[in-house]
Write a protein that holds these residues in place. Structure first.
Motif, short mmCIF file in Angstrom:
data_model
loop_
_atom_site.label_atom_id
_atom_site.label_comp_id
_atom_site.label_asym_id
_atom_site.label_seq_id
_atom_site.Cartn_x
_atom_site.Cartn_y
_atom_site.Cartn_z
N ILE A 1 0.84 -1.19 0.00
CA ILE A 1 0.00 0.00 0.00
C ILE A 1 0.88 1.24 0.00
CG2 ILE A 1 -1.70 1.34 1.28
CD1 ILE A 1 -2.87 -1.30 2.29
N TYR A 4 2.69 1.63 -3.59
CA TYR A 4 1.86 2.08 -4.71
C TYR A 4 1.31 3.49 -4.47
CZ TYR A 4 2.17 -2.61 -6.56
OH TYR A 4 2.65 -3.78 -7.08
N SER A 5 1.07 3.85 -3.22
CA SER A 5 0.68 5.23 -2.91
C SER A 5 1.82 6.18 -3.23
CB SER A 5 0.28 5.35 -1.43
OG SER A 5 -0.83 4.53 -1.13
N ALA A 78 7.49 2.13 2.90
CA ALA A 78 7.39 0.87 2.15
C ALA A 78 8.65 0.05 2.31
CB ALA A 78 7.14 1.18 0.66
N VAL A 112 -6.80 -7.21 4.41
CA VAL A 112 -6.46 -5.78 4.40
C VAL A 112 -7.11 -5.09 3.20
CG1 VAL A 112 -4.58 -4.11 4.14
CG2 VAL A 112 -4.33 -6.05 5.70
N HIS A 113 -7.05 -5.73 2.03
CA HIS A 113 -7.62 -5.13 0.83
C HIS A 113 -9.15 -5.09 0.89
CE1 HIS A 113 -3.58 -5.63 -0.87
NE2 HIS A 113 -3.95 -4.75 -1.76
N ALA A 116 -9.95 -2.16 2.93
CA ALA A 116 -9.64 -0.93 2.19
C ALA A 116 -10.70 -0.65 1.13
CB ALA A 116 -8.25 -1.04 1.55
#
Length: 211
Positions: A1, A4-5, A78, A112-113, A116
């Motif tokens: 996360i 990619y953010s 990350a 987690v996804h 989200a």
């Protein structure tokens, strides 16, 4: 996360370099989490491989815009979270099989996804080709994580992290051979540094590992 953010905020080049700091974090926290001290060869491999990454990707750290600063913090986050995750994989590998580790790794990631997705706008692919590519990338990601799990289970964490720096070098040459992308002298120098310090040095005079 975080990774990619960070890409959305500062671009692939800088994000990849900052994410690559995970090898440094692995070397720093290796003795604390898994009780394994890093040799001088390990530190040299990590340091010069990271320099090679910087030369290869040539990020722009000059701009001090606050939006970019936050993106860089996410890139470092990350790298840090990846390092802790890889070290925990090595520690878990002492008493768990690779398949058990991968099951919990992807299961937690799925949860987690799903959480989200409750707060983020989600769009799904509309063509069979995109679905096929996503499924293929998922299978390849599983194979990649299986190899990473195996490597950290048996290898020295810092040396394994240094060897993993080879991925942008392979991407560089794939882009040159398949997509006819140009390679600058700076990028070529970084690739050579990664190959020598990130692959040859860690594997030099290394004893075969027992299964």
């Amino acid at each position: 996360i975080f990774f990619y953010s960070s890409i959305n905020m500062i671009g692939v080049g800088e994000s990849s370099v900052l994410h690559s700091t995970y090898a440094i974090f692995v070397a720093v926290f290796s003795s604390i989490i898994v009780g394994e001290r890093i040799s001088l060869r390990g530190w040299v491999s990590v340091f010069f491989s990271f320099i090679g990454i910087c030369l290869l990707l040539n990020p722009d750290f000059v701009n001090a815009d606050s939006f970019l600063f936050n993106g860089r913090l996410l890139g470092l986050a990350a790298g840090f979270s990846s390092a802790i995750g890889y070290l925990l994989i090595k520690r878990a590998g002492v008493s768990n099989s690779n398949f058990s580790i991968l099951f919990y790794y992807f299961f937690v990631g799925l949860l987690v996804h799903l959480v989200a997705f409750l707060f983020l706008e989600v769009s799904f692919p509309k063509t069979k080709l995109v679905w096929s590519l996503l499924i293929l990338s998922g299978l390849l990601a599983y194979v990649g994580m299986f190899c990473i799990t195996k490597a950290y289970r048996y290898g020295n964490p810092a040396l394994v992290a240094a060897v993993s720096y080879l991925w942008p070098t392979l991407s560089l040459f794939v882009g040159w051979s398949v997509f006819e992308s140009s390679i600058s002298l700076l990028s070529l120098s970084g690739a050579i540094l990664i190959i020598v310090c990130g692959v040859v040095l860690p594997l030099w005079s290394t004893k075969p590992l027992r299964a």
